[in-house]
Scaffold this motif. Structure first.
Motif, PDB file in Angstrom:
ATOM      1  N   PRO A   1       0.810  -1.378   0.040  1.00 34.91           N
ATOM      2  CA  PRO A   1      -0.017  -0.106   0.028  1.00 34.91           C
ATOM      3  C   PRO A   1       1.068   1.264   0.132  1.00 34.91           C
ATOM      4  N   PRO A   2       0.215   2.240  -0.331  1.00 34.86           N
ATOM      5  CA  PRO A   2       1.163   3.599  -0.398  1.00 34.86           C
ATOM      6  C   PRO A   2       1.439   4.271   0.839  1.00 34.86           C
ATOM      7  N   GLY A   3       2.603   4.979   0.881  1.00 35.33           N
ATOM      8  CA  GLY A   3       2.705   5.771   2.063  1.00 35.33           C
ATOM      9  C   GLY A   3       3.759   5.075   3.022  1.00 35.33           C
ATOM     10  N   ASP A   4       4.286   5.963   3.909  1.00 33.25           N
ATOM     11  CA  ASP A   4       5.247   5.102   4.933  1.00 33.25           C
ATOM     12  C   ASP A   4       4.384   4.493   5.897  1.00 33.25           C
TER      13      ASP A   4
ATOM     14  N   ARG B   1     -15.699   3.736   3.767  1.00 31.17           N
ATOM     15  CA  ARG B   1     -14.448   3.498   4.253  1.00 31.17           C
ATOM     16  C   ARG B   1     -13.459   4.519   4.330  1.00 31.17           C
ATOM     17  N   GLY B   2     -12.519   4.422   5.201  1.00 34.01           N
ATOM     18  CA  GLY B   2     -11.491   5.436   5.492  1.00 34.01           C
ATOM     19  C   GLY B   2     -10.034   4.676   5.280  1.00 34.01           C
ATOM     20  N   ILE B   3      -9.019   5.764   5.023  1.00 30.11           N
ATOM     21  CA  ILE B   3      -7.850   5.391   4.952  1.00 30.11           C
ATOM     22  C   ILE B   3      -7.106   6.503   5.859  1.00 30.11           C
ATOM     23  N   THR B   4      -6.096   6.263   6.824  1.00 30.53           N
ATOM     24  CA  THR B   4      -5.175   7.163   7.235  1.00 30.53           C
ATOM     25  C   THR B   4      -3.911   6.677   6.827  1.00 30.53           C
ATOM     26  N   VAL B   5      -3.224   7.679   6.346  1.00 32.91           N
ATOM     27  CA  VAL B   5      -1.682   7.326   5.872  1.00 32.91           C
ATOM     28  C   VAL B   5      -0.857   8.417   6.098  1.00 32.91           C
ATOM     29  N   ARG B   6       0.345   8.092   6.463  1.00 38.44           N
ATOM     30  CA  ARG B   6       1.487   8.992   6.708  1.00 38.44           C
ATOM     31  C   ARG B   6       2.369   9.099   5.657  1.00 38.44           C
ATOM     32  N   GLN B   7       2.609  10.172   5.132  1.00 35.58           N
ATOM     33  CA  GLN B   7       4.112  10.251   4.290  1.00 35.58           C
ATOM     34  C   GLN B   7       4.862  11.167   4.753  1.00 35.58           C
TER      35      GLN B   7
ATOM     36  N   VAL C   1       3.468  14.391   7.059  1.00 34.74           N
ATOM     37  CA  VAL C   1       2.222  14.673   6.757  1.00 34.74           C
ATOM     38  C   VAL C   1       1.397  13.398   7.228  1.00 34.74           C
ATOM     39  N   ILE C   2      -0.029  13.699   7.807  1.00 38.04           N
ATOM     40  CA  ILE C   2      -0.840  12.816   7.837  1.00 38.04           C
ATOM     41  C   ILE C   2      -1.852  12.853   7.197  1.00 38.04           C
ATOM     42  N   ALA C   3      -2.587  12.092   6.366  1.00 36.18           N
ATOM     43  CA  ALA C   3      -3.824  12.487   5.667  1.00 36.18           C
ATOM     44  C   ALA C   3      -4.861  11.310   6.036  1.00 36.18           C
ATOM     45  N   LYS C   4      -6.125  11.770   5.986  1.00 38.04           N
ATOM     46  CA  LYS C   4      -7.246  10.728   6.045  1.00 38.04           C
ATOM     47  C   LYS C   4      -8.076  10.956   4.663  1.00 38.04           C
ATOM     48  N   VAL C   5      -8.262   9.795   4.097  1.00 30.57           N
ATOM     49  CA  VAL C   5      -8.916   9.903   2.868  1.00 30.57           C
ATOM     50  C   VAL C   5     -10.225   9.097   3.251  1.00 30.57           C
ATOM     51  N   GLU C   6     -11.418   9.777   3.109  1.00 24.32           N
ATOM     52  CA  GLU C   6     -12.748   9.026   3.257  1.00 24.32           C
ATOM     53  C   GLU C   6     -13.748   9.058   1.977  1.00 24.32           C
ATOM     54  N   TYR C   7     -14.316   7.878   1.798  1.00 25.67           N
ATOM     55  CA  TYR C   7     -15.140   7.729   0.691  1.00 25.67           C
ATOM     56  C   TYR C   7     -16.538   7.190   1.194  1.00 25.67           C
TER      57      TYR C   7
ATOM     58  N   PRO D   1     -17.999   2.803  -8.094  1.00 27.03           N
ATOM     59  CA  PRO D   1     -16.844   2.178  -7.860  1.00 27.03           C
ATOM     60  C   PRO D   1     -16.041   2.305  -6.749  1.00 27.03           C
ATOM     61  N   ASN D   2     -15.020   1.445  -6.157  1.00 27.51           N
ATOM     62  CA  ASN D   2     -14.357   1.659  -4.895  1.00 27.51           C
ATOM     63  C   ASN D   2     -13.143   2.341  -5.265  1.00 27.51           C
ATOM     64  N   ARG D   3     -12.993   3.646  -5.229  1.00 28.23           N
ATOM     65  CA  ARG D   3     -11.740   4.474  -5.449  1.00 28.23           C
ATOM     66  C   ARG D   3     -10.950   4.747  -4.352  1.00 28.23           C
ATOM     67  N   LEU D   4     -11.227   4.218  -3.124  1.00 25.66           N
ATOM     68  CA  LEU D   4     -10.523   4.602  -1.835  1.00 25.66           C
ATOM     69  C   LEU D   4      -9.065   4.492  -2.028  1.00 25.66           C
ATOM     70  N   MET D   5      -8.713   3.596  -2.585  1.00 24.07           N
ATOM     71  CA  MET D   5      -7.240   3.155  -2.478  1.00 24.07           C
ATOM     72  C   MET D   5      -6.504   3.852  -3.714  1.00 24.07           C
ATOM     73  N   ASP D   6      -7.224   4.185  -5.100  1.00 28.99           N
ATOM     74  CA  ASP D   6      -6.696   5.023  -6.056  1.00 28.99           C
ATOM     75  C   ASP D   6      -6.677   6.304  -5.446  1.00 28.99           C
ATOM     76  N   ILE D   7      -7.692   6.857  -4.725  1.00 25.05           N
ATOM     77  CA  ILE D   7      -7.517   8.255  -4.258  1.00 25.05           C
ATOM     78  C   ILE D   7      -6.446   8.531  -3.271  1.00 25.05           C
TER      79      ILE D   7
END
Length: 148
Positions: free
Chosen positions: A76-79, A96-102, A105-111, A120-126
């Protein structure tokens, strides 16, 4: 999303970051927060929120959770990354949501989407796009990564 509304906010005043769900101790050390979203108002909604710190160590200390391969796939993407289910929202919207650190920076992406809709489940793409944009910005480049 065919017809949609998009909004973004630069909230460089970290004092207001708590209203976006970031913890108090994170807001106290944040150097900037930002949020953006897109919705078609009928079937789906995407929100991206970010919080930035002075250094990677601060972001690492605040990041909670570790995603599993079953939840997030291989490589998966990110650190660091973690997935979660969104609580049911107004009118039964789910998602669903994903929290990612790069880096720092920490980002939350919620779909989220309405019940019974075929979206379409674009959560991982986003999430990949957000991480790619963060990498570009952190290396001094213009963030141009997209879903295309």
């Amino acid at each position: 999303m065919e017809e949609r509304s998009t909004h973004s906010w630069d909230m460089s005043n970290p004092a207001i970051c708590q209203s976006n769900g970031w913890r108090d101790e994170m807001c106290a050390e944040a150097i900037a927060t930002a949020a953006g979203g897109a919705t078609d108002y009928q079937t789906q909604n995407v929100i991206v929120q970010m919080i930035s710190f002075n250094d990677v160590a601060a972001a690492e200390g605040f990041f909670k959770g570790t995603g599993t391969e079953d939840e997030l796939g291989v490589n998966p993407p990110g650190d660091a990354i973690d997935g979660y289910a969104l609580p049911a929202g107004d009118n039964g919207w789910t998602g669903r949501g994903i929290t990612v650190r790069q880096g720092s920076v920490i980002a939350k992406v919620e779909y989220a989407w309405t019940p019974g809709e075929e979206v379409p489940n674009r959560l991982m793409d986003i999430t990949r796009m957000v991480v790619d944009r963060l990498k570009q910005a952190q290396s001094g480049k213009n963030p141009t990564a997209s879903l295309r």
